[in-house]
Design a protein around this motif. Structure first.
Motif, short mmCIF file in Angstrom:
data_model
loop_
_atom_site.label_atom_id
_atom_site.label_comp_id
_atom_site.label_asym_id
_atom_site.label_seq_id
_atom_site.Cartn_x
_atom_site.Cartn_y
_atom_site.Cartn_z
N ILE A 7 0.74 -2.70 17.47
CA ILE A 7 0.78 -1.13 16.09
C ILE A 7 -0.58 -0.56 16.16
O ILE A 7 -1.19 -0.92 15.57
CB ILE A 7 1.49 -1.78 15.40
CG1 ILE A 7 3.02 -2.11 14.88
CG2 ILE A 7 2.01 -0.93 13.76
CD1 ILE A 7 3.10 -3.12 13.47
N ALA A 8 -0.35 1.22 16.79
CA ALA A 8 -1.20 1.91 16.71
C ALA A 8 -1.02 2.86 14.98
O ALA A 8 -0.76 4.14 15.53
CB ALA A 8 -0.94 2.42 17.81
N ILE A 9 -1.91 2.95 13.89
CA ILE A 9 -1.82 3.81 13.77
C ILE A 9 -3.07 4.62 13.17
O ILE A 9 -4.46 4.53 12.97
CB ILE A 9 -1.72 3.33 12.13
CG1 ILE A 9 -0.54 2.43 12.45
CG2 ILE A 9 -1.81 4.35 10.52
CD1 ILE A 9 -0.40 1.76 10.56
N ASP A 10 -3.25 6.02 13.61
CA ASP A 10 -4.07 6.83 13.65
C ASP A 10 -4.18 8.17 12.14
O ASP A 10 -2.94 7.85 11.54
CB ASP A 10 -4.26 7.51 15.21
CG ASP A 10 -4.65 6.65 16.57
OD1 ASP A 10 -5.27 6.31 16.06
OD2 ASP A 10 -3.21 7.23 17.10
N GLY A 11 -4.58 8.35 12.34
CA GLY A 11 -4.98 9.79 11.24
C GLY A 11 -6.71 10.41 10.94
O GLY A 11 -7.61 9.52 11.09
N PRO A 12 -6.05 10.73 10.40
CA PRO A 12 -7.78 11.42 9.53
C PRO A 12 -8.77 11.10 8.39
O PRO A 12 -7.65 10.26 7.80
CB PRO A 12 -7.49 12.87 9.12
CG PRO A 12 -5.96 12.92 8.33
CD PRO A 12 -4.92 12.70 10.09
N ALA A 13 -9.89 11.35 7.90
CA ALA A 13 -10.09 10.45 6.36
C ALA A 13 -9.33 10.84 5.51
O ALA A 13 -8.82 11.23 5.53
CB ALA A 13 -11.58 10.64 6.88
N ALA A 14 -8.99 9.33 5.29
CA ALA A 14 -8.51 9.22 3.99
C ALA A 14 -7.34 9.72 3.74
O ALA A 14 -7.24 9.98 2.13
CB ALA A 14 -9.69 10.88 2.90
N ALA A 15 -6.36 9.84 4.53
CA ALA A 15 -5.51 10.10 4.75
C ALA A 15 -4.19 8.51 4.38
O ALA A 15 -3.05 8.63 4.05
CB ALA A 15 -4.43 10.69 5.95
N GLY A 16 -4.82 7.55 4.28
CA GLY A 16 -4.43 5.97 3.82
C GLY A 16 -3.87 5.38 5.08
O GLY A 16 -3.50 4.44 5.38
N LYS A 17 -4.21 6.22 6.06
CA LYS A 17 -4.11 4.44 7.30
C LYS A 17 -4.57 3.63 7.12
O LYS A 17 -4.57 2.11 7.62
CB LYS A 17 -4.48 5.48 8.55
CG LYS A 17 -6.19 5.98 8.79
CD LYS A 17 -6.44 6.26 9.91
CE LYS A 17 -7.95 6.61 10.23
NZ LYS A 17 -8.64 7.25 8.92
N GLY A 18 -5.98 3.66 6.78
CA GLY A 18 -6.28 1.57 6.62
C GLY A 18 -5.77 1.11 5.21
O GLY A 18 -5.27 0.01 6.05
N THR A 19 -5.56 1.64 4.52
CA THR A 19 -4.53 0.46 3.23
C THR A 19 -3.23 0.35 3.55
O THR A 19 -2.49 -0.38 4.13
CB THR A 19 -4.05 1.94 2.62
OG1 THR A 19 -5.73 1.96 1.12
CG2 THR A 19 -3.51 1.00 0.78
N ILE A 20 -2.86 1.23 4.46
CA ILE A 20 -1.08 1.21 5.09
C ILE A 20 -0.85 0.60 6.52
O ILE A 20 -0.19 -0.95 6.52
CB ILE A 20 -0.67 2.57 5.85
CG1 ILE A 20 -0.56 3.78 4.58
CG2 ILE A 20 0.61 2.40 6.03
CD1 ILE A 20 0.00 5.05 4.63
N SER A 21 -2.42 0.64 7.26
CA SER A 21 -2.15 -0.60 8.13
C SER A 21 -2.97 -2.16 7.53
O SER A 21 -2.24 -3.17 8.75
CB SER A 21 -3.24 -0.68 9.16
OG SER A 21 -3.23 0.75 9.91
N VAL A 106 -2.26 -4.88 14.45
CA VAL A 106 -2.40 -4.02 13.81
C VAL A 106 -3.75 -3.20 13.95
O VAL A 106 -4.79 -3.56 14.00
CB VAL A 106 -1.88 -3.69 12.89
CG1 VAL A 106 -2.01 -1.83 12.21
CG2 VAL A 106 -0.87 -3.33 12.12
N LEU A 107 -3.72 -1.61 14.62
CA LEU A 107 -5.10 -0.82 14.82
C LEU A 107 -5.11 0.01 14.28
O LEU A 107 -3.44 1.16 14.21
CB LEU A 107 -5.58 -1.16 16.31
CG LEU A 107 -5.70 -2.68 17.06
CD1 LEU A 107 -5.15 -3.00 17.50
CD2 LEU A 107 -7.04 -1.88 18.13
N ASP A 108 -6.14 0.42 13.55
CA ASP A 108 -5.87 2.25 12.77
C ASP A 108 -7.03 2.50 13.39
O ASP A 108 -8.08 2.29 13.53
CB ASP A 108 -6.06 1.90 11.20
CG ASP A 108 -6.59 1.58 10.85
OD1 ASP A 108 -7.63 1.87 10.68
OD2 ASP A 108 -7.54 0.75 9.85
#
Length: 203
Positions: A7-21, A106-108
């Motif tokens: 599962i690849a989760i990308d996004g800009p800084a502080a979008a919440g991708k880390g928490t979601i991942s 899962v990688l973000d």
């Protein structure tokens, strides 16, 4: 589950991708890697005078456990070293091996679905407006006692976006087949629920 499932989760800084991942990985019992930590660790080493390429090539697991990797200095340094092609190349193999580990992962990050794992079974792109992201980061920094104004944080967020989206090597952008999750008006629980629904349909 023994087969690899990425599962690849990308996004800009502080979008919440880390928490979601992290939440997705925990819910599905998958390994999780915050690839941004790799760049933060390299950036932190450059602040100590180590050349960026050398820092990337000699990175160890212990380097990812430093206590200063979540601070603004490491974040800024990470954004700067991430534009260096040789740094990115040095970290690719580590990320790809983690992604295809038995049991799934899962990688973000910022280029997981586009560069690191273009064959990932699930690709998500988590985003939010710069203003929302700046407010989140400001509250996070304030809670840690780090003195920055909201205006300074917003300027930092926009500067990082500019660097990340316009760098020549692996620019930040959604993969063509990524599912977009805009977290601007979502709670953490709502965003995680959306992500898990996408995974359920593709798994």
């Amino acid at each position: 589950m023994t087969a690899s499932f990425t599962i690849a989760i990308d996004g800009p800084a502080a979008a919440g991708k880390g928490t979601i991942s992290k939440a997705v990985a925990e819910a599905l019992d998958l390994a999780h890697l915050d690839t941004g930590l790799l760049y933060r660790a390299v950036g932190a080493k450059t602040l100590e005078g180590i050349p960026a390429i050398e820092a990337a090539r000699t990175l160890t697991a212990e380097d990812l456990e430093r206590g200063d990797l979540r601070g603004p200095e490491a974040a800024q340094a990470a954004s700067k070293v991430a534009v260096i092609a040789e740094v990115r190349a040095a970290l690719v193999d580590f990320q790809r091996a983690f992604a295809r580990r038995a049991g799934g992962a899962v990688l973000d990050g910022r280029d997981i679905g586009t560069v690191i794992c273009p064959q990932a079974e699930v690709k998500l792109f988590v985003t939010a407006s710069p203003e929302v992201r700046a407010k989140r980061r400001f509250l996070e920094l304030s809670a840690k006692g780090l003195a920055e104004t909201l205006e300074e944080v917003l300027a930092d967020v926009k500067a990082r976006d500019e660097r990340d989206m316009n760098r020549a090597e692996a620019p930040l952008k959604p993969a063509e087949d990524a599912v977009i999750i805009d977290s601007s008006t979502l709670s953490i629980e709502e965003a995680v629920t959306q992500a898990l629904k996408v995974v359920a349909t593709l798994r």
